[in-house]
Design a protein around this motif. Structure first.
Motif, mmCIF file in Angstrom:
data_model
loop_
_atom_site.group_PDB
_atom_site.id
_atom_site.type_symbol
_atom_site.label_atom_id
_atom_site.label_comp_id
_atom_site.label_asym_id
_atom_site.label_seq_id
_atom_site.Cartn_x
_atom_site.Cartn_y
_atom_site.Cartn_z
ATOM 1 N N GLY A 42 66.398 -15.373 71.599
ATOM 2 C CA GLY A 42 65.918 -16.262 70.544
ATOM 3 C C GLY A 42 64.794 -17.156 71.033
ATOM 4 N N ILE A 43 64.904 -17.664 72.263
ATOM 5 C CA ILE A 43 63.847 -18.495 72.840
ATOM 6 C C ILE A 43 62.556 -17.692 72.947
ATOM 7 C CG2 ILE A 43 63.123 -19.666 74.961
ATOM 8 C CD1 ILE A 43 66.094 -20.423 75.362
ATOM 9 N N LEU A 44 62.656 -16.463 73.428
ATOM 10 C CA LEU A 44 61.469 -15.622 73.573
ATOM 11 C C LEU A 44 60.874 -15.261 72.221
ATOM 12 C CD1 LEU A 44 62.580 -13.232 76.454
ATOM 13 C CD2 LEU A 44 60.995 -15.142 76.578
ATOM 14 N N PHE A 45 61.718 -15.109 71.208
ATOM 15 C CA PHE A 45 61.214 -14.809 69.861
ATOM 16 C C PHE A 45 60.371 -15.978 69.339
ATOM 17 C CE2 PHE A 45 61.400 -14.315 65.266
ATOM 18 C CZ PHE A 45 61.230 -12.958 65.105
ATOM 19 N N VAL A 46 60.866 -17.184 69.525
ATOM 20 C CA VAL A 46 60.103 -18.372 69.123
ATOM 21 C C VAL A 46 58.842 -18.493 69.971
ATOM 22 C CG1 VAL A 46 60.141 -20.899 69.054
ATOM 23 C CG2 VAL A 46 62.111 -19.603 68.233
ATOM 24 N N PHE A 47 58.965 -18.248 71.265
ATOM 25 C CA PHE A 47 57.857 -18.392 72.196
ATOM 26 C C PHE A 47 56.708 -17.436 71.864
ATOM 27 C CE2 PHE A 47 56.318 -17.665 76.759
ATOM 28 C CZ PHE A 47 55.534 -18.804 76.749
ATOM 29 N N LYS A 48 57.042 -16.202 71.525
ATOM 30 C CA LYS A 48 56.015 -15.197 71.285
ATOM 31 C C LYS A 48 55.433 -15.276 69.874
ATOM 32 C CE LYS A 48 57.749 -11.873 74.676
ATOM 33 N NZ LYS A 48 58.262 -10.493 74.912
ATOM 34 N N SER A 64 71.628 -19.907 66.174
ATOM 35 C CA SER A 64 70.781 -20.833 65.436
ATOM 36 C C SER A 64 69.636 -21.335 66.291
ATOM 37 C CB SER A 64 71.604 -22.015 64.923
ATOM 38 O OG SER A 64 72.034 -22.822 65.999
ATOM 39 N N GLY A 65 68.598 -21.856 65.616
ATOM 40 C CA GLY A 65 67.478 -22.429 66.339
ATOM 41 C C GLY A 65 67.893 -23.627 67.178
ATOM 42 N N VAL A 66 68.859 -24.406 66.683
ATOM 43 C CA VAL A 66 69.337 -25.569 67.435
ATOM 44 C C VAL A 66 70.005 -25.131 68.736
ATOM 45 C CG1 VAL A 66 70.931 -27.515 67.400
ATOM 46 C CG2 VAL A 66 69.600 -26.972 65.360
ATOM 47 N N THR A 67 70.799 -24.061 68.662
ATOM 48 C CA THR A 67 71.464 -23.551 69.860
ATOM 49 C C THR A 67 70.443 -23.091 70.889
ATOM 50 O OG1 THR A 67 73.425 -22.859 68.613
ATOM 51 C CG2 THR A 67 73.027 -21.782 70.724
ATOM 52 N N CYS A 68 69.444 -22.338 70.457
ATOM 53 C CA CYS A 68 68.428 -21.842 71.389
ATOM 54 C C CYS A 68 67.619 -23.001 71.975
ATOM 55 C CB CYS A 68 67.521 -20.839 70.680
ATOM 56 S SG CYS A 68 68.367 -19.323 70.167
ATOM 57 N N TRP A 69 67.313 -23.994 71.145
ATOM 58 C CA TRP A 69 66.565 -25.153 71.643
ATOM 59 C C TRP A 69 67.359 -25.887 72.710
ATOM 60 C CZ3 TRP A 69 67.324 -30.367 71.991
ATOM 61 C CH2 TRP A 69 66.188 -31.160 72.220
ATOM 62 N N LEU A 255 57.771 -20.919 81.642
ATOM 63 C CA LEU A 255 58.266 -19.609 81.235
ATOM 64 C C LEU A 255 57.108 -18.638 81.059
ATOM 65 C CD1 LEU A 255 60.461 -17.674 80.260
ATOM 66 C CD2 LEU A 255 60.308 -18.737 77.991
ATOM 67 N N GLY A 256 55.991 -19.121 80.494
ATOM 68 C CA GLY A 256 54.824 -18.270 80.338
ATOM 69 C C GLY A 256 54.274 -17.798 81.673
ATOM 70 N N CYS A 257 54.213 -18.683 82.654
ATOM 71 C CA CYS A 257 53.742 -18.292 83.987
ATOM 72 C C CYS A 257 54.665 -17.234 84.596
ATOM 73 C CB CYS A 257 53.670 -19.512 84.900
ATOM 74 S SG CYS A 257 52.365 -20.687 84.477
ATOM 75 N N ALA A 258 55.977 -17.407 84.417
ATOM 76 C CA ALA A 258 56.920 -16.426 84.952
ATOM 77 C C ALA A 258 56.751 -15.070 84.273
ATOM 78 C CB ALA A 258 58.354 -16.941 84.785
ATOM 79 N N LEU A 259 56.539 -15.070 82.960
ATOM 80 C CA LEU A 259 56.379 -13.805 82.246
ATOM 81 C C LEU A 259 55.077 -13.106 82.624
ATOM 82 C CD1 LEU A 259 57.710 -14.713 78.688
ATOM 83 C CD2 LEU A 259 58.869 -13.435 80.496
ATOM 84 N N VAL A 260 54.023 -13.877 82.877
ATOM 85 C CA VAL A 260 52.777 -13.277 83.351
ATOM 86 C C VAL A 260 53.003 -12.609 84.705
ATOM 87 C CG1 VAL A 260 50.452 -13.783 84.181
ATOM 88 C CG2 VAL A 260 51.231 -14.758 82.025
ATOM 89 N N CYS A 261 53.720 -13.293 85.601
ATOM 90 C CA CYS A 261 54.040 -12.698 86.905
ATOM 91 C C CYS A 261 54.865 -11.431 86.735
ATOM 92 C CB CYS A 261 54.803 -13.701 87.770
ATOM 93 S SG CYS A 261 53.831 -15.119 88.320
ATOM 94 N N TRP A 262 55.822 -11.458 85.816
ATOM 95 C CA TRP A 262 56.657 -10.281 85.585
ATOM 96 C C TRP A 262 55.822 -9.119 85.044
ATOM 97 C CZ3 TRP A 262 60.852 -7.960 86.917
ATOM 98 C CH2 TRP A 262 61.402 -6.951 86.120
ATOM 99 N N ASN A 263 54.910 -9.391 84.131
ATOM 100 C CA ASN A 263 54.067 -8.330 83.585
ATOM 101 C C ASN A 263 53.179 -7.718 84.665
ATOM 102 O OD1 ASN A 263 55.114 -8.672 81.011
ATOM 103 N ND2 ASN A 263 53.526 -10.126 80.398
ATOM 104 N N ILE A 264 52.668 -8.557 85.568
ATOM 105 C CA ILE A 264 51.859 -8.038 86.677
ATOM 106 C C ILE A 264 52.725 -7.189 87.607
ATOM 107 C CG2 ILE A 264 50.521 -8.693 88.711
ATOM 108 C CD1 ILE A 264 49.607 -11.177 87.196
#
Length: 272
Positions: A42-48, A64-69, A255-264
């Motif tokens: 859910g966090i990644l869905f909101v993030f992307k 719920s959004g509250v739970t993910c937040w 989280l974005g920096c970590a995902l960029v590292c993961w994609n690389i």
């Protein structure tokens, strides 16, 4: 059933970093909590996608959004994203994909809806509230560190903090790496005092001078940091800041920096 967003390999790295759940009462345990993996999806869905937390589709199984937040807030407090970033940097170094021969630094401004912590009048956006993402990358564009400030923060003030707060990167035998040999930066970082500080740290500064003609030639080395900013802004939640709380937006930035590292890291895997 929860919609799958995070792949199994990345989840195996993240799961051990998550804090243990609070103990439940045995007699009246109540409703079972949403699983950590579903909340992370859910966090990644909101993030992307950049949607509001309240609009998170429950029918996809995220909770719920509250739970993910709340999970995002708790995991930020537990330093999960910094640990994940350090782990992925170590894997990249182990695979020979980190190049500390040089590094580049730059910032990008984003509008902050509703202002909040670590915001300020953006001089490039008619003084509207905004924030800055300060990024340090290696020669390949791998994000090594990121700092969030107000949009009115001078770039050069974050040069030394970006370098001094690099997490020591392991992954191979010997001393962990924690500083590049050369730093490339544009005119926004022109400061003789900071050049001296970099030399004192054993780093050679190559920084463009103010009030000089364009065409310094640094673009052939600095373009990687601009590309990394573009990669980060592919996550829509980083294009515009909707979070009034600075720690929540910092969580997204890390989280974005970590995902960029993961994609690389994943891009190095052979395809059959």
């Amino acid at each position: 059933m929860c919609a799958a967003i995070i792949d199994d390999d990345l989840w195996t790295l993240i799961e051990p970093l998550l804090p243990a759940p609070k103990p439940r009462r045995k007699k009246y345990p109540g409703r079972l909590p949403v699983s950590n993996r579903a909340a992370l999806n859910g966090i990644l869905f909101v993030f992307k996608t950049g949607i509001r937390w309240r609009d998170l589709p429950i029918e996809l199984g995220f909770g719920s959004g509250v739970t993910c937040w709340r999970r995002l807030r708790d995991w930020q407090d537990a330093d999960v994203w910094n640990q994940l970033h350090a782990l992925l940097l170590a894997k990249l170094r182990e695979a020979g994909q980190l190049d500390f021969s040089r590094a580049a630094v730059d910032s990008s401004s984003v509008r902050a809806i509703g202002a909040g912590g670590k915001t300020g009048p953006n001089p490039t956006d008619r003084a509207r509230p905004g924030s800055k993402h300060h990024i340090l990358v290696d020669a390949n564009g791998v994000p090594l560190n990121a700092i969030l400030t107000g949009a009115n923060c001078n770039d050069v003030t974050q040069l030394l903090p970006l370098i001094d707060t690099i997490t020591p990167i392991r992954g191979v035998r010997g001393r962990p790496q924690h500083k590049p040999r050369v730093i490339y930066a544009d005119r926004g970082y022109d400061s003789d005092a900071h050049r001296r500080c970099l030399r004192h740290r054993g780093i050679r500064p190559i920084i463009a001078r103010r009030r000089t003609e364009h065409g310094s030639g640094l673009g052939k080395f600095r373009w990687v940091v601009e590309r990394t900013h573009a990669w980060l802004h592919n996550f829509r939640r980083l294009r515009i800041r909707f979070e009034r709380r600075a720690d929540i937006h910092e969580a997204f930035l890390k989280l974005g920096c970590a995902l960029v590292c993961w994609n690389i890291f994943r891009s190095m895997e052979p395809s059959f």
